[in-house]
Design a protein around this motif. Sequence first.
Motif, mmCIF file in Angstrom:
data_model
loop_
_atom_site.group_PDB
_atom_site.id
_atom_site.type_symbol
_atom_site.label_atom_id
_atom_site.label_comp_id
_atom_site.label_asym_id
_atom_site.label_seq_id
_atom_site.Cartn_x
_atom_site.Cartn_y
_atom_site.Cartn_z
ATOM 1 N N ALA A 216 0.838 -1.206 0.000
ATOM 2 C CA ALA A 216 0.000 0.000 0.000
ATOM 3 C C ALA A 216 0.874 1.257 0.000
ATOM 4 O O ALA A 216 0.555 2.242 -0.661
ATOM 5 N N CYS A 217 1.985 1.207 0.727
ATOM 6 C CA CYS A 217 2.895 2.364 0.799
ATOM 7 C C CYS A 217 3.469 2.736 -0.560
ATOM 8 O O CYS A 217 3.750 3.908 -0.817
ATOM 9 N N CYS B 227 1.809 2.249 -3.281
ATOM 10 C CA CYS B 227 0.616 2.417 -4.131
ATOM 11 C C CYS B 227 0.492 1.319 -5.183
ATOM 12 O O CYS B 227 0.211 1.576 -6.356
ATOM 13 N N TRP B 228 0.734 0.102 -4.756
ATOM 14 C CA TRP B 228 0.622 -1.054 -5.644
ATOM 15 C C TRP B 228 -0.779 -1.072 -6.237
ATOM 16 O O TRP B 228 -1.766 -1.012 -5.516
ATOM 17 N N ASP B 229 -0.870 -1.170 -7.534
ATOM 18 C CA ASP B 229 -2.148 -1.054 -8.231
ATOM 19 C C ASP B 229 -2.665 -2.420 -8.664
ATOM 20 O O ASP B 229 -2.730 -2.725 -9.855
ATOM 21 N N HIS C 122 -5.888 -4.676 -7.487
ATOM 22 C CA HIS C 122 -7.045 -4.994 -6.648
ATOM 23 C C HIS C 122 -7.031 -6.467 -6.243
ATOM 24 O O HIS C 122 -7.359 -6.809 -5.117
ATOM 25 N N TYR D 215 -6.401 2.769 2.273
ATOM 26 C CA TYR D 215 -5.803 2.912 0.935
ATOM 27 C C TYR D 215 -6.690 2.248 -0.116
ATOM 28 O O TYR D 215 -7.004 2.836 -1.148
ATOM 29 N N THR E 63 -8.690 3.948 -3.221
ATOM 30 C CA THR E 63 -8.240 3.584 -4.565
ATOM 31 C C THR E 63 -9.330 2.915 -5.390
ATOM 32 O O THR E 63 -9.475 3.192 -6.579
#
Length: 121
Positions: A23-24, A26-28, A30, A61, A65
Amino acid sequence: AEALRRINEFNSQNMATIVWAFACVCWDSHKFFSTFGSAIVERLGEFTEIGKSQVYLVALYVQITWRDVDFPLSHHLESLRYAYTQEESAPSQLQGDVSAMLEQLGWSHTEEHRTVEGFSL
């Protein structure tokens, strides 16, 4: 991701740390967060308060997102938030420095403000 293939090998703290780290940055994915979220829900009783605090930040996060997706941890936000906010916080050095500067400028303010999410500003 290798982490998804090995998810059953991780203890609760490993799981919290892994999803927090992803999450830190910003892994995209789902799928990544949903898969880990389901595994975390199944084992939530094994998590320490620190682990739940990390997972709470991940849940926020994911909620921001992917607003339209029902994330597995969404139903546990209140208990995770409680873990995040239960420890008494103290303003950071930066908060203290900013507060002192605002005082010098004559700006009346509150040194620390807690958001509804539990963040200290």
